[in-house]
Design a protein around this motif. Structure first.
Motif, PDB file in Angstrom:
ATOM      1  N   ALA A  49       0.815  -1.217   0.000  1.00  0.00           N
ATOM      2  CA  ALA A  49       0.000   0.000   0.000  1.00  0.00           C
ATOM      3  C   ALA A  49       0.848   1.267   0.000  1.00  0.00           C
ATOM      4  O   ALA A  49       0.384   2.325  -0.436  1.00  0.00           O
ATOM      5  CB  ALA A  49      -0.932   0.005   1.208  1.00  0.00           C
ATOM      6  N   ASN A  50       2.088   1.199   0.472  1.00  0.00           N
ATOM      7  CA  ASN A  50       2.926   2.400   0.606  1.00  0.00           C
ATOM      8  C   ASN A  50       4.154   2.407  -0.298  1.00  0.00           C
ATOM      9  O   ASN A  50       4.834   3.437  -0.381  1.00  0.00           O
ATOM     10  CB  ASN A  50       3.390   2.532   2.064  1.00  0.00           C
ATOM     11  N   SER A  51       4.448   1.304  -0.941  1.00  0.00           N
ATOM     12  CA  SER A  51       5.688   1.203  -1.716  1.00  0.00           C
ATOM     13  C   SER A  51       5.605   1.965  -3.035  1.00  0.00           C
ATOM     14  O   SER A  51       4.524   2.291  -3.532  1.00  0.00           O
ATOM     15  CB  SER A  51       6.010  -0.268  -1.982  1.00  0.00           C
ATOM     16  N   LYS A  52       6.785   2.220  -3.593  1.00  0.00           N
ATOM     17  CA  LYS A  52       6.915   2.865  -4.900  1.00  0.00           C
ATOM     18  C   LYS A  52       7.803   1.990  -5.790  1.00  0.00           C
ATOM     19  O   LYS A  52       8.692   1.288  -5.299  1.00  0.00           O
ATOM     20  CB  LYS A  52       7.540   4.246  -4.748  1.00  0.00           C
ATOM     21  N   VAL A  53       7.556   2.039  -7.072  1.00  0.00           N
ATOM     22  CA  VAL A  53       8.316   1.215  -8.017  1.00  0.00           C
ATOM     23  C   VAL A  53       9.576   1.964  -8.440  1.00  0.00           C
ATOM     24  O   VAL A  53       9.511   3.089  -8.929  1.00  0.00           O
ATOM     25  CB  VAL A  53       7.467   0.859  -9.256  1.00  0.00           C
ATOM     26  N   VAL A  54      10.726   1.328  -8.228  1.00  0.00           N
ATOM     27  CA  VAL A  54      12.024   1.886  -8.621  1.00  0.00           C
ATOM     28  C   VAL A  54      12.765   0.813  -9.414  1.00  0.00           C
ATOM     29  O   VAL A  54      13.058  -0.264  -8.889  1.00  0.00           O
ATOM     30  CB  VAL A  54      12.853   2.304  -7.388  1.00  0.00           C
ATOM     31  N   ASN A  55      13.036   1.109 -10.679  1.00  0.00           N
ATOM     32  CA  ASN A  55      13.738   0.156 -11.563  1.00  0.00           C
ATOM     33  C   ASN A  55      13.046  -1.201 -11.596  1.00  0.00           C
ATOM     34  O   ASN A  55      13.680  -2.263 -11.562  1.00  0.00           O
ATOM     35  CB  ASN A  55      15.190  -0.018 -11.125  1.00  0.00           C
ATOM     36  N   GLY A  56      11.726  -1.154 -11.641  1.00  0.00           N
ATOM     37  CA  GLY A  56      10.963  -2.383 -11.757  1.00  0.00           C
ATOM     38  C   GLY A  56      10.724  -3.130 -10.463  1.00  0.00           C
ATOM     39  O   GLY A  56      10.043  -4.160 -10.464  1.00  0.00           O
ATOM     40  N   GLU A  57      11.272  -2.641  -9.349  1.00  0.00           N
ATOM     41  CA  GLU A  57      11.062  -3.278  -8.047  1.00  0.00           C
ATOM     42  C   GLU A  57      10.375  -2.302  -7.095  1.00  0.00           C
ATOM     43  O   GLU A  57      10.478  -1.096  -7.249  1.00  0.00           O
ATOM     44  CB  GLU A  57      12.398  -3.726  -7.453  1.00  0.00           C
ATOM     45  N   LYS A  58       9.701  -2.875  -6.107  1.00  0.00           N
ATOM     46  CA  LYS A  58       8.990  -2.056  -5.138  1.00  0.00           C
ATOM     47  C   LYS A  58       9.871  -1.788  -3.928  1.00  0.00           C
ATOM     48  O   LYS A  58      10.476  -2.704  -3.368  1.00  0.00           O
ATOM     49  CB  LYS A  58       7.695  -2.746  -4.702  1.00  0.00           C
ATOM     50  N   PHE A  59       9.909  -0.512  -3.525  1.00  0.00           N
ATOM     51  CA  PHE A  59      10.697  -0.091  -2.373  1.00  0.00           C
ATOM     52  C   PHE A  59       9.914   0.957  -1.591  1.00  0.00           C
ATOM     53  O   PHE A  59       8.968   1.572  -2.093  1.00  0.00           O
ATOM     54  CB  PHE A  59      12.034   0.509  -2.799  1.00  0.00           C
ATOM     55  N   LEU A  60      10.355   1.169  -0.362  1.00  0.00           N
ATOM     56  CA  LEU A  60       9.858   2.274   0.446  1.00  0.00           C
ATOM     57  C   LEU A  60      10.948   3.319   0.549  1.00  0.00           C
ATOM     58  O   LEU A  60      12.078   3.011   0.951  1.00  0.00           O
ATOM     59  CB  LEU A  60       9.492   1.788   1.854  1.00  0.00           C
ATOM     60  N   ASP A  61      10.631   4.576   0.177  1.00  0.00           N
ATOM     61  CA  ASP A  61      11.570   5.647   0.481  1.00  0.00           C
ATOM     62  C   ASP A  61      11.253   6.153   1.885  1.00  0.00           C
ATOM     63  O   ASP A  61      10.400   5.593   2.577  1.00  0.00           O
ATOM     64  CB  ASP A  61      11.487   6.763  -0.565  1.00  0.00           C
ATOM     65  N   GLN A  62      11.923   7.200   2.324  1.00  0.00           N
ATOM     66  CA  GLN A  62      11.754   7.633   3.712  1.00  0.00           C
ATOM     67  C   GLN A  62      10.322   8.073   3.996  1.00  0.00           C
ATOM     68  O   GLN A  62       9.748   7.728   5.042  1.00  0.00           O
ATOM     69  CB  GLN A  62      12.721   8.777   4.024  1.00  0.00           C
ATOM     70  N   GLU A  63       9.704   8.794   3.075  1.00  0.00           N
ATOM     71  CA  GLU A  63       8.337   9.274   3.287  1.00  0.00           C
ATOM     72  C   GLU A  63       7.345   8.116   3.364  1.00  0.00           C
ATOM     73  O   GLU A  63       6.491   8.064   4.270  1.00  0.00           O
ATOM     74  CB  GLU A  63       7.938  10.227   2.161  1.00  0.00           C
ATOM     75  N   SER A  64       7.421   7.194   2.408  1.00  0.00           N
ATOM     76  CA  SER A  64       6.487   6.067   2.412  1.00  0.00           C
ATOM     77  C   SER A  64       6.755   5.116   3.568  1.00  0.00           C
ATOM     78  O   SER A  64       5.841   4.474   4.086  1.00  0.00           O
ATOM     79  CB  SER A  64       6.553   5.319   1.072  1.00  0.00           C
ATOM     80  N   PHE A  65       8.013   5.029   4.014  1.00  0.00           N
ATOM     81  CA  PHE A  65       8.348   4.204   5.177  1.00  0.00           C
ATOM     82  C   PHE A  65       7.679   4.761   6.436  1.00  0.00           C
ATOM     83  O   PHE A  65       7.125   4.011   7.249  1.00  0.00           O
ATOM     84  CB  PHE A  65       9.870   4.167   5.351  1.00  0.00           C
ATOM     85  N   VAL A  66       7.714   6.080   6.588  1.00  0.00           N
ATOM     86  CA  VAL A  66       7.061   6.717   7.735  1.00  0.00           C
ATOM     87  C   VAL A  66       5.563   6.455   7.700  1.00  0.00           C
ATOM     88  O   VAL A  66       4.936   6.147   8.722  1.00  0.00           O
ATOM     89  CB  VAL A  66       7.358   8.229   7.758  1.00  0.00           C
ATOM     90  N   ASN A  67       4.960   6.546   6.512  1.00  0.00           N
ATOM     91  CA  ASN A  67       3.527   6.277   6.384  1.00  0.00           C
ATOM     92  C   ASN A  67       3.194   4.839   6.793  1.00  0.00           C
ATOM     93  O   ASN A  67       2.110   4.567   7.313  1.00  0.00           O
ATOM     94  CB  ASN A  67       3.064   6.517   4.946  1.00  0.00           C
TER      95      ASN A  67
END
Length: 709
Positions: A49-67
């Protein structure tokens, strides 16, 4: 070096990078700390629900990690941006991204019982060596203490006791680090007082005291307490604050959980739900091996809870402003808010309260129907005795002096033999039709009167008002109960008589026409004599079973399904049995007497004749059957009512502006979010602004960028 081998030595990874965690290694992580499959799925939903796609993979950046990890509670004193410092712990590869595998490890670590200290250790251990030396400790801590903050002397004797001399001949492992963190706030307090006490006379000014507390514990106090921190100077002459008072206030904050426990227990045992300072000290002394709090610390607790007015007896709600950092608006301000409301607002408020009562009435009706529906099919024995009870209570000497039934079981057998199984359901239709308004008005009236009579601060109600509320509720229900029961009783009793006499039983409509409006309230005095005492006994017993036996509300406890059902069912037992004589008389008055049977002129006449002709025991005929019938019915009715009130509360309930939940209520966040918050609180003990400065500059803290100046 990756932290994975130190966290989980049994892991087998393709490399040291967390992103290469294999499926078998992930399984090892889960099983090592007993992560259930459903919890792993919940983590996956949060990540997706909070991850973002980076180079075809899903990751959490700092903002989405906090969420993903920050508690949803909008009233917390910890800023959401401050949770970003935990991102540094989760991002072990320092890529600025947290993968699904990283997130699993982070959530798994949060399941540790010492997760708060473990996260702090990971935060300070910048080089992932598994140890913390003097340079790491100083750099990490300095990164969170700005030039405007009270300085901390890293070359003091206290630091040297833990880390040796300046060049670092000693490093701290995890266990040693936890002890350092536990004592760090006390050392910062001592240094801050010494720094601000410029003339070294042992006193500081009130605004200086406030500055110290804001830096080391501002996140633990409500805004109301923070605003009144300078008033601590009024506890002693001179309008200044000594180190003893500063240290006493710090001890109160440090032992806040124990303060709350003692306050809860002491107010719960108090007759009026209030305590004074002596009550607090006495309870603390009697429930601990050693004295936990000094008289000065107790004075501070009551000073801030009592808003500076000495000698008050305070309720638990009064202490909420000290116990809960989210506390906003006291009850007295709510009353003032209501008093200052415009006439239109007051009219709207009255209408809203009427709608609220109507809403409760509907819920009570649904609960009553639910209770009646559940009880009839749940146990055939209860159904048999329900009808047997009525028949036994109407049993009287025949013309030839013979008794129709010997006991409840004999009564049930004869009804089953003569009328069949459906004989035990005679009168069920009218009962189901009328049980909704009957139970609805009883529950609504009881809640309404209890709400008006209850002390808003203690939540207590005097026994006299409890009895009055229950009795009034029972009296009001007779409006619906009497007509329904007279029809039901005649339907139940005539079935057996019709079989014996060879006559066809009459229907409910015929009985209603025969009786008329006045006849439907025949025996109403006996019905009042039964229902008023029944409810006056039932509701207070039910309330005290919940609070005193099952400890509802203690430390935020919510009763379970079984506990609520047990309290409601047990309360019905004494109420049902003790009101059996009135029920016997009511039954005799409402049943149409046959030729040769005793006729009763009224309530008093019925009591006298039953006692003279059949003895005292006749007044309690069917008592056990009445318990078996009434107890589970009221149990399921109250269970349904309580469940509806919790699941579907009145949506437009009036609340004052900015009013928030106090420490008396539990927070809805799951355990992992609570532990994430607690982990951050350990770091906030370093400084109240930890994480804020990093968020302001938009980049994480590191050894190469320690001060962000």
């Amino acid at each position: 070096m990756s932290t994975w081998p130190r966290l989980f030595p049994t892991l087998h990874c393709d490399s040291e990078r967390p992103s290469s965690l294999t499926a078998s290694a992930l399984k090892t992580v889960r099983t090592a700390v007993s992560v259930p499959e459903n919890e792993l799925k919940r983590w996956k939903r949060i990540f997706e629900a909070n991850s973002k796609v980076v180079n075809g993979e899903k990751f959490l950046d700092q903002e989405s990690f906090v969420n993903a990890i920050a508690p949803k509670d909008e009233f917390t004193k910890i800023g959401r941006a401050q949770f970003g410092i935990l991102f540094r712990v989760a991002d072990t590869s320092r890529r600025g991204l947290v993968s699904w595998e990283d997130f699993v490890v982070f959530e798994t670590v949060l399941k540790r019982p010492d997760a708060d200290y473990w996260m702090a250790f990971q935060y300070f251990d910048a080089d992932h060596s598994g140890y913390i030396d003097y340079d790491e400790f100083r750099s990490t801590m300095s990164a969170n203490i700005g030039p405007e903050s009270i300085p901390f002397d890293f070359d003091c004797d206290w630091v040297k006791l833990y880390l040796g001399k300046k060049n670092g001949t000693h490093v701290l492992g995890y266990n040693e680090f936890t002890q350092l963190m536990k004592g760090l706030q006390g050392e910062r307090l001592r240094q801050a007082f010494a720094y601000l006490d410029a003339d070294q006379d042992g006193f500081i000014k009130p605004d200086q005291f406030k500055r110290i507390i804001l830096e080391i514990a501002g996140h633990k106090l409500s805004d109301a307490v923070i605003e009144r921190l300078p008033t601590l100077c009024t506890l002693s002459p001179g309008q200044r604050i000594s180190y003893s008072e500063v240290n006493a206030f710090y001890n109160v904050i440090k032992e806040m959980d124990m303060v709350e426990r003692i306050l809860r227990e002491a107010t719960a045992k108090s007759k009026d739900g209030r305590i004074d300072q002596n009550d607090f000290m006495n309870h603390a002394a009697s429930h601990s091996r050693y004295s936990l709090f000094t008289p000065m610390e107790a004075s501070i607790i009551f000073h801030f809870a009592g808003r500076g007015v000495p000698g008050q007896r305070l309720a638990l709600l009064d202490f909420a402003q000290l116990l809960d950092p989210r506390w906003k608006l006291p009850h007295s301000q709510y009353e003032q808010y209501e008093e200052q409301a415009s006439p239109a607002a007051k009219t709207s408020s009255i209408a809203n309260r009427f709608l609220s009562s109507t809403y409760s009435f509907v819920q009570g009706g649904i609960a009553g129907a639910f209770g009646a529906t559940i009880v009839y099919p749940i146990d055939m024995g209860e159904l048999l005795l329900s009808s047997a009870c009525m028949a036994m209570q109407n049993q009287r000497s025949t013309v030839v002096g013979q008794m129709l039934y010997k006991n409840s079981i004999d009564c049930a057998k004869k009804i089953l033999r003569n009328e069949g199984f459906l004989g035990f359901y005679r009168g069920l239709g009218p009962q189901l039709i009328g049980v909704a308004p009957e139970k609805a008005i009883k529950l609504t009236v009881n809640d309404l009167i209890r709400g008006k009579a209850m002390d808003p601060e203690t939540g207590r109600i005097k026994l006299g008002w409890e009895l009055f509320a229950g009795g009034a509720a029972g009296g009001c229900q007779v409006v619906f109960t009497n007509p329904l029961e007279i029809v039901k009783i005649r339907l139940q009793v005539q079935g057996e008589a019709a079989k014996l006499e060879g006559a066809a039983p009459k229907g409910a409509v015929h009985i209603i026409r025969q009786l008329g409006i006045v006849g439907l309230y025949r025996g109403a005095s006996a019905c009042l004599l039964r229902d008023i005492p029944f409810s006056a006994i039932y509701f207070p017993v039910y309330s005290h079973l919940k609070s005193d036996v099952f400890q509802e509300g203690y430390n935020g406890k919510q009763l379970s399904f079984l506990e609520t059902l047990s309290a409601a069912a047990i309360a019905g037992m004494p109420a049902a049995y003790l009101t059996t004589p009135a029920d016997v008389v009511k039954t005799r008055l409402q049943v149409e007497a046959k030729q040769g049977q005793t006729h009763y002129k009224g309530l008093r006449d019925a009591f006298v004749k039953i006692y003279r002709e059949e003895g005292f025991r006749a007044l309690f005929k069917g008592g056990p059957a009445r318990i078996i019938r009434s107890s589970p019915q009221f149990g399921f009715t109250l269970l349904g009512y309580e469940t509806l009130k919790k699941a579907l509360p009145y949506p437009w309930e009036e609340k004052p502006p900015s009013q928030v939940a106090t420490a008396l209520t539990s927070r809805p966040d799951d355990l992992s979010r609570i532990r994430a918050r607690n982990a951050l609180k350990i770091l906030l003990d370093v400084h109240g602004d930890v994480g804020r400065r990093a968020a302001a500059f938009g980049k994480p803290l590191s050894l190469s960028n320690p001060k962000l100046t």
